[in-house]
Design a protein around this motif. Structure first.
Motif, PDB file in Angstrom:
ATOM      1  N   ALA A 152       0.839  -1.199   0.000  1.00  0.00           N
ATOM      2  CA  ALA A 152       0.000   0.000   0.000  1.00  0.00           C
ATOM      3  C   ALA A 152       0.874   1.250   0.000  1.00  0.00           C
ATOM      4  CB  ALA A 152      -0.911   0.000   1.222  1.00  0.00           C
ATOM      5  N   THR A 153       0.490   2.231  -0.795  1.00  0.00           N
ATOM      6  CA  THR A 153       1.190   3.517  -0.836  1.00  0.00           C
ATOM      7  C   THR A 153       0.281   4.658  -0.381  1.00  0.00           C
ATOM      8  OG1 THR A 153       0.553   3.920  -3.146  1.00  0.00           O
ATOM      9  CG2 THR A 153       2.603   2.705  -2.761  1.00  0.00           C
ATOM     10  N   HIS A 154      -0.928   4.330   0.081  1.00  0.00           N
ATOM     11  CA  HIS A 154      -1.897   5.327   0.519  1.00  0.00           C
ATOM     12  C   HIS A 154      -2.348   4.969   1.926  1.00  0.00           C
ATOM     13  CE1 HIS A 154      -5.734   7.664   0.500  1.00  0.00           C
ATOM     14  NE2 HIS A 154      -5.025   8.471  -0.267  1.00  0.00           N
ATOM     15  N   VAL A 155      -2.719   5.975   2.687  1.00  0.00           N
ATOM     16  CA  VAL A 155      -3.090   5.742   4.079  1.00  0.00           C
ATOM     17  C   VAL A 155      -4.322   4.853   4.207  1.00  0.00           C
ATOM     18  CG1 VAL A 155      -2.045   7.881   4.934  1.00  0.00           C
ATOM     19  CG2 VAL A 155      -4.403   7.907   4.088  1.00  0.00           C
ATOM     20  N   LEU A 156      -5.145   4.786   3.152  1.00  0.00           N
ATOM     21  CA  LEU A 156      -6.336   3.937   3.188  1.00  0.00           C
ATOM     22  C   LEU A 156      -6.042   2.501   2.763  1.00  0.00           C
ATOM     23  CD1 LEU A 156      -9.045   6.368   1.733  1.00  0.00           C
ATOM     24  CD2 LEU A 156      -8.485   5.876   4.134  1.00  0.00           C
ATOM     25  N   GLY A 157      -4.778   2.224   2.455  1.00  0.00           N
ATOM     26  CA  GLY A 157      -4.377   0.846   2.199  1.00  0.00           C
ATOM     27  C   GLY A 157      -4.436   0.388   0.768  1.00  0.00           C
ATOM     28  N   HIS A 158      -4.235   1.289  -0.199  1.00  0.00           N
ATOM     29  CA  HIS A 158      -4.258   0.913  -1.605  1.00  0.00           C
ATOM     30  C   HIS A 158      -2.950   1.305  -2.275  1.00  0.00           C
ATOM     31  CE1 HIS A 158      -8.437  -0.351  -1.660  1.00  0.00           C
ATOM     32  NE2 HIS A 158      -8.782   0.771  -1.041  1.00  0.00           N
ATOM     33  N   SER A 159      -2.633   0.602  -3.361  1.00  0.00           N
ATOM     34  CA  SER A 159      -1.433   0.902  -4.155  1.00  0.00           C
ATOM     35  C   SER A 159      -1.826   1.830  -5.290  1.00  0.00           C
ATOM     36  CB  SER A 159      -0.817  -0.390  -4.714  1.00  0.00           C
ATOM     37  OG  SER A 159      -0.463  -1.269  -3.674  1.00  0.00           O
ATOM     38  N   LEU A 160      -1.625   3.131  -5.070  1.00  0.00           N
ATOM     39  CA  LEU A 160      -1.983   4.133  -6.075  1.00  0.00           C
ATOM     40  C   LEU A 160      -0.757   4.700  -6.773  1.00  0.00           C
ATOM     41  CD1 LEU A 160      -4.703   6.148  -4.108  1.00  0.00           C
ATOM     42  CD2 LEU A 160      -4.993   4.114  -5.510  1.00  0.00           C
ATOM     43  N   ASP A 161       0.353   4.795  -6.045  1.00  0.00           N
ATOM     44  CA  ASP A 161       1.598   5.338  -6.601  1.00  0.00           C
ATOM     45  C   ASP A 161       2.438   4.175  -7.118  1.00  0.00           C
ATOM     46  OD1 ASP A 161       1.122   8.116  -5.522  1.00  0.00           O
ATOM     47  OD2 ASP A 161       1.104   6.939  -3.681  1.00  0.00           O
ATOM     48  N   LEU A 162       2.797   4.246  -8.381  1.00  0.00           N
ATOM     49  CA  LEU A 162       3.434   3.105  -9.047  1.00  0.00           C
ATOM     50  C   LEU A 162       4.818   3.470  -9.554  1.00  0.00           C
ATOM     51  CD1 LEU A 162       0.379   1.852 -11.145  1.00  0.00           C
ATOM     52  CD2 LEU A 162       1.002   1.240  -8.800  1.00  0.00           C
ATOM     53  N   ILE A 163       5.672   2.461  -9.627  1.00  0.00           N
ATOM     54  CA  ILE A 163       7.009   2.574 -10.209  1.00  0.00           C
ATOM     55  C   ILE A 163       7.084   1.579 -11.367  1.00  0.00           C
ATOM     56  CG2 ILE A 163       9.482   2.462  -9.793  1.00  0.00           C
ATOM     57  CD1 ILE A 163       8.091   4.574  -8.128  1.00  0.00           C
ATOM     58  N   LEU A 164       7.207   2.095 -12.576  1.00  0.00           N
ATOM     59  CA  LEU A 164       7.290   1.266 -13.779  1.00  0.00           C
ATOM     60  C   LEU A 164       8.676   1.426 -14.386  1.00  0.00           C
ATOM     61  CD1 LEU A 164       3.909   2.402 -15.392  1.00  0.00           C
ATOM     62  CD2 LEU A 164       4.252   0.611 -13.691  1.00  0.00           C
ATOM     63  N   SER A 165       9.230   0.346 -14.884  1.00  0.00           N
ATOM     64  CA  SER A 165      10.589   0.438 -15.427  1.00  0.00           C
ATOM     65  C   SER A 165      10.758  -0.495 -16.603  1.00  0.00           C
ATOM     66  CB  SER A 165      11.625   0.086 -14.352  1.00  0.00           C
ATOM     67  OG  SER A 165      11.587  -1.304 -14.048  1.00  0.00           O
ATOM     68  N   TYR A 166      11.743  -0.158 -17.429  1.00  0.00           N
ATOM     69  CA  TYR A 166      12.182  -1.027 -18.523  1.00  0.00           C
ATOM     70  C   TYR A 166      13.684  -0.835 -18.706  1.00  0.00           C
ATOM     71  CZ  TYR A 166      12.921  -3.127 -23.062  1.00  0.00           C
ATOM     72  OH  TYR A 166      13.399  -3.917 -24.075  1.00  0.00           O
ATOM     73  N   GLY A 167      14.427  -1.922 -18.681  1.00  0.00           N
ATOM     74  CA  GLY A 167      15.857  -1.872 -18.969  1.00  0.00           C
ATOM     75  C   GLY A 167      16.730  -1.356 -17.847  1.00  0.00           C
ATOM     76  N   ILE A 168      16.204  -1.229 -16.617  1.00  0.00           N
ATOM     77  CA  ILE A 168      17.008  -0.781 -15.488  1.00  0.00           C
ATOM     78  C   ILE A 168      16.758  -1.719 -14.310  1.00  0.00           C
ATOM     79  CG2 ILE A 168      17.058   1.640 -16.172  1.00  0.00           C
ATOM     80  CD1 ILE A 168      14.865   2.207 -14.211  1.00  0.00           C
ATOM     81  N   PHE A 169      17.681  -1.724 -13.363  1.00  0.00           N
ATOM     82  CA  PHE A 169      17.582  -2.568 -12.178  1.00  0.00           C
ATOM     83  C   PHE A 169      17.205  -1.719 -10.980  1.00  0.00           C
ATOM     84  CE2 PHE A 169      19.582  -4.609  -8.446  1.00  0.00           C
ATOM     85  CZ  PHE A 169      18.853  -5.785  -8.447  1.00  0.00           C
ATOM     86  N   ILE A 170      16.100  -2.040 -10.329  1.00  0.00           N
ATOM     87  CA  ILE A 170      15.615  -1.296  -9.166  1.00  0.00           C
ATOM     88  C   ILE A 170      15.863  -2.123  -7.919  1.00  0.00           C
ATOM     89  CG2 ILE A 170      13.526  -0.473  -8.016  1.00  0.00           C
ATOM     90  CD1 ILE A 170      12.565   0.619 -10.607  1.00  0.00           C
ATOM     91  N   ASP A 171      16.465  -1.488  -6.927  1.00  0.00           N
ATOM     92  CA  ASP A 171      16.885  -2.199  -5.721  1.00  0.00           C
ATOM     93  C   ASP A 171      16.551  -1.354  -4.489  1.00  0.00           C
ATOM     94  OD1 ASP A 171      18.024  -4.174  -4.180  1.00  0.00           O
ATOM     95  OD2 ASP A 171      20.047  -3.386  -4.362  1.00  0.00           O
ATOM     96  N   LYS A 172      16.460  -2.031  -3.357  1.00  0.00           N
ATOM     97  CA  LYS A 172      16.251  -1.387  -2.052  1.00  0.00           C
ATOM     98  C   LYS A 172      15.019  -0.490  -2.054  1.00  0.00           C
ATOM     99  CE  LYS A 172      21.215  -1.357  -1.055  1.00  0.00           C
ATOM    100  NZ  LYS A 172      22.398  -0.528  -0.730  1.00  0.00           N
ATOM    101  N   LEU A 173      13.949  -0.980  -2.615  1.00  0.00           N
ATOM    102  CA  LEU A 173      12.706  -0.200  -2.654  1.00  0.00           C
ATOM    103  C   LEU A 173      12.055  -0.237  -1.279  1.00  0.00           C
ATOM    104  CD1 LEU A 173      10.162  -0.088  -5.515  1.00  0.00           C
ATOM    105  CD2 LEU A 173       9.333  -0.371  -3.199  1.00  0.00           C
TER     106      LEU A 173
END
Length: 912
Positions: A152-173
């Motif tokens: 969840a990214t919102h205080v009401l418990g939903h995933s509204l804010d998103l991280i989308l990627s292509y061709g990169i490595f995302i770590d330690k989120l």
């Protein structure tokens, strides 16, 4: 080496434009800057990027979208640039968001290798059942975008804010708490890695062959003992030995072996004039750096411009030659161009004799382990075998003209054991042709095959580029045979195939390796039957069976018995096949290293001309076994599809009995079912599926909601949405590759590349898409539009319809109609498989009408329009009946294609 960045995604409270501008200075910590794009009208909204001053960032033009706000920047790096897009979608419902977001991605994804898209999408991806979520996820999958938020990214418990990627490595989120907003900040690291370096492969001994080599070879061959002797050996082994020794001596004279270090793959375009310009440029640069004179700088600048112009011209010519040479072979074309654009570390760099021996042992033990599991009875008792009624005793002697025709139509191939390169044989056939004719006719007359023709050189090939290169099971053995041996096989096939066709010695529902047949015709037949079953209100089941190393486990004695008893091959012809199959050998080759030689005691020769035909004859009894249980089926090489309607629980018993008989027959014939690839699909209403699954007994673990069948992803609803997503994803991947070489291609060559890489994927089995909702077809149209924009350089917000019309490209929907109507024309003119022709019936009017001469087809009635109308037997006649009579009565298929395309083009672009 790589570059790391820490990214913080933190939506701010909404506010007026003035508020955003007033707090902008407060957003900047020390040594930071901000780029903000406030909302121009209304309240709230706006996006902003805060970044370190050491980063080189520039804003990209994106245009305006009514359904979401967007800010796009390019982060320049020492390694590779990163495009970052900030998105804010207001929470209000907006039906245009999916199409607007797809349009944005279709314009940016093909042009950039590394993308990061983040922001407040106000889409509850954590709730799959919510509106828009499914469509949004399909869009992400189509463009190969990874979504990294699973909390969840919102205080009401939903995933509204998103991280989308292509061709990169995302770590330690990490999703952190915050008191200044109802959205939570998201902190993560990204790593930008350097492009993979190219490793020089070891040098090899090779011959330098130019345009004069063939002429010199031909002149010297006329003087050899092989060409001038009145009496030649009658033994095929002695004949081929004399031929090889004569050719080897000539080649050693006109093109001796020399040690050569191969060029870097990425610099194959570099010719001698361009290399001299580069040397002059570097010389001028060193002089300028030494004396710092203005005149030296001017000389260096002129030399650099000259070199750049020459390099561009050389690259253009290099790519143009590759395209023209392989324009009709998309797989080879893509592999060649991709190896130039994305050079990678070659597995040959670590090659050695020990590694070759490991591969040899692995490939041998794999087949031995499969064969060890079977203990069949010595008799070959197979249902339906009543003995062949026709006989094929001997092969005819091949004439020189027949041999010339065969060689001229064969593709040049190469094998390490080829004494004479195949292109030399083709170029000098007038000289060497009679000698090859003597060798082949001697083999056919004596019923023997020379031992050197029965040795294969196997080169391991990684199945997929992302697999572990150290794991031997991830490699596929690619077998290479001598060119002359393949010529002889082609001669044999040219005499065997007419015999099989004339006497109908083949399985009608086997579509593998047969003229007029394809994966598309096979799938068209199966899906048509399934759709008609569902249209009648019944459920249906489809079982997909696959064999493990089927071609390699074929028993030679069983195959020879089948050729004799089922096909009717006897006498010298049977002796030839016995010699062809037995006492074969192979070795493994990687780079310049070779393993020892091992015998091949089982299987039909891989990489051969006759192998697929012999395997089809080996599998002949399977059709009779399935028919005995009244089960519908279709075969393609070693892939089997079994399907039938399900009216009740008892309807499953014939299928289970049939599978038991198939397993028993395969065990008797040394064929092993691959349980890992066995898949079962049930079609019908969701409520009845659960009951049916529980009655499948041993098949229940293999039930899947979707499965890949002959390259097409089928789903239990037959809506093909996953197949379309996969096709779109592949198209945009190819567009990324094509965009890199666009500067070096002429428009004509670029269009050839797009047709080979993009149009071929849009057209693959597209006859299955007939009757699909337009919303699904729009995804395919989006890929075609992106390809047209890349080809013509059309701006992002210019209308695409005039562009497609100017290119004379039919839109996707009309390309589907074109394919369906083309199949109907072939079926009506005897150019399609019988199982397709049987679905098409002329309209029989009960009385004489004016429409009797309009070449109408009968349209079966459909109960459920969504299902039955999509069946080929229903949709194809409806489309055909709408055509003008002059198109239906076209005298040839070429005329039909031309008239049909003109007709559909007029319908799709009326203004044109």
């Amino acid at each position: 080496m790589g570059a790391k960045m820490k990214i913080i995604s933190a939506p701010l409270p909404g506010g007026e434009k003035q508020l955003v501008e007033s707090i902008t200075p407060l957003l900047c910590p020390t040594n930071c800057s901000v780029i903000s794009t406030p909302r121009c009208v209304g309240r709230g909204g706006g996006v902003a990027l805060v970044f370190k001053n050491r980063l080189k960032i520039r804003t990209l033009s994106t245009g305006n979208y009514s359904s979401f706000e967007l800010q796009c920047v390019k982060i320049e790096s020492t390694t590779t640039p990163l495009v970052c897009a900030l998105v804010y979608r207001p929470p209000k419902p907006d039906k245009d968001f999916i199409s607007d977001f797809s349009d944005f991605l279709s314009q940016f994804v093909p042009l950039h290798d590394r993308l990061l898209i983040l922001g407040d999408f106000n889409i509850h991806v954590c709730c799959p059942g919510r509106p828009m979520v499914s469509e949004f996820c399909h869009v992400l999958d189509s463009f190969s975008l990874l979504q990294h938020i699973d909390k969840a990214t919102h205080v009401l418990g939903h995933s509204l804010d998103l991280i989308l990627s292509y061709g990169i490595f995302i770590d330690k989120l990490n999703i952190e708490d915050a008191s200044f907003s109802d959205h939570m900040p998201i902190v993560f690291d990204i790593t930008l890695s350097n492009p993979m370096c190219t490793v020089k492969t070891p040098g090899l001994f090779s011959r330098y062959i130019n345009s004069h080599t063939a002429i010199q070879f031909s002149e010297m061959f006329k003087k050899t003992a092989f060409s001038t002797a009145d009496r030649l050996p009658s033994n095929p082994d002695e004949l081929i030995s004399l031929f090889h020794s004569s050719c080897s001596d000539i080649l050693n004279s006109v093109a001796p072996l020399k040690y050569r270090r191969p060029k870097l793959t990425s610099q194959q375009w570099l010719d001698e004039p361009t290399r001299s310009f580069r040397q002059a440029c570097r010389k001028a640069e060193r002089r300028w750096k030494k004396d710092h004179l203005t005149v030296s700088f001017d000389i260096f600048k002129n030399a650099l411009l000259t070199y750049q112009a020459a390099a561009k011209k050389a690259r253009t010519k290099h790519f143009s030659d590759i395209i023209n040479k392989n324009s009709h072979r998309p797989q080879i074309l893509f592999g060649t161009i991709n190896s130039i654009i994305n050079p990678h570390v070659s597995p040959d760099a670590d090659a050695s004799t020990d590694i070759c021996e490991k591969f040899l042992k692995f490939f041998t033990e794999k087949i031995e382990n499969i064969r060890f599991q079977f203990n069949p009875s010595p008799s070959d008792i197979t249902p339906g075998c009543s003995g062949a009624t026709v006989i094929f005793n001997t092969f005819k002697q091949v004439s020189l003209e027949e041999l010339r025709e065969i060689v001229s139509h064969m593709k040049p191939t190469s094998s390490p054991h080829d004494v004479v390169p195949s292109h030399i044989i083709k170029d000098t056939f007038d000289t060497v042709g009679p000698s090859i004719q003597n060798i082949i006719n001697s083999c056919l007359a004596s019923g023997t095959v020379p031992s050197c023709f029965k040795h294969a050189v196997v080169q391991p090939l990684l199945k997929k580029h992302n697999l572990d290169a150290k794991c031997l099971k991830n490699y596929r053995p690619i077998s290479k045979l001598p060119f002359i041996s393949k010529v002889m096989e082609k001669v044999v096939l040219s005499q065997l195939q007419p015999f099989l066709d004339l006497n109908e010695i083949s399985e009608p529902l086997q579509s593998g390796f047969k003229t007029l047949h394809s994966t598309e015709t096979a799938l068209l037949k199966v899906t048509n039957d399934l759709l008609l079953t569902l249209d009648s209100g019944e459920n249906a089941i489809l079982v997909l069976l696959d064999l493990s190393a089927a071609f390699d486990t074929v028993d030679h004695n069983t195959l020879l018995t089948r050729l004799e008893q089922w096909v009717g091959i006897k006498g010298t012809a049977l002796d030839w096949f016995s010699s062809y199959l037995k006492h074969r050998t192979f070795s493994v080759s990687i780079s310049q290293f070779f393993s020892s030689t091992a015998p091949v005691s089982y299987g039909v020769p891989q990489g051969s001309i006759l192998g697929p035909v012999l395997f089809g004859l080996y599998m002949l009894p399977l059709g009779n076994i399935i028919r005995k249980h009244n089960i519908s089926f279709h075969l393609y090489a070693d892939d089997s599809q079994l399907y039938l309607p399900l009216k009740s629980k008892d309807s499953l018993q014939p299928l289970l009995d049939c599978l038991d008989d198939i397993k028993g027959w395969m065990a008797t014939n040394f064929l092993q079912l691959n349980s890992n690839k066995t898949e079962v699909m049930i079609f019908g209403p969701p409520k009845s599926k659960h009951t049916l699954v529980s009655n499948l007994d041993n098949l229940e673990p293999f039930v899947k909601s979707h499965a890949r069948n002959l390259g097409v992803i089928l789903d239990s609803e037959l809506c093909l949405d996953k197949q379309i997503c996969a096709a779109v994803k592949n198209c945009f991947y190819q567009l990324r590759v094509i965009a890199k070489i666009k500067p070096f291609l002429s428009p004509k060559d670029l269009e050839k590349i797009i047709h080979a890489f993009i149009t071929s994927r849009l057209d693959y089995c597209n006859s299955l898409y007939i009757g699909l909702p337009q919303s699904l077809l729009n995804r395919l149209q989006m890929a075609q539009n992106a390809a047209a924009r890349l080809l013509t350089g059309t701006k992002k917000h210019d209308h695409i319809t005039p562009v497609l019309a100017s290119l004379h490209w039919l839109p996707v929907n009309f390309r589907i109609q074109f394919k369906v109507l083309l199949i109907v024309f072939k079926a009506l003119n005897g150019q399609a498989p019988s199982y397709i022709s049987d679905l098409i019936h002329p309209h029989q009017a009960p009385r004489s009408l004016r429409s009797s001469g309009n070449a109408l087809l009968h349209v079966p009635r459909s109960r459920l329009k969504r299902k039955g109308d999509r069946a080929f037997a229903v949709a194809a006649p409806r489309l055909w009946n709408q055509l003008p009579l002059d198109i239906k009565k076209a005298p040839s298929i070429l005329v039909f294609k031309s008239r049909l395309k003109t007709h559909l083009f007029t319908l799709s672009f009326p203004a044109s």
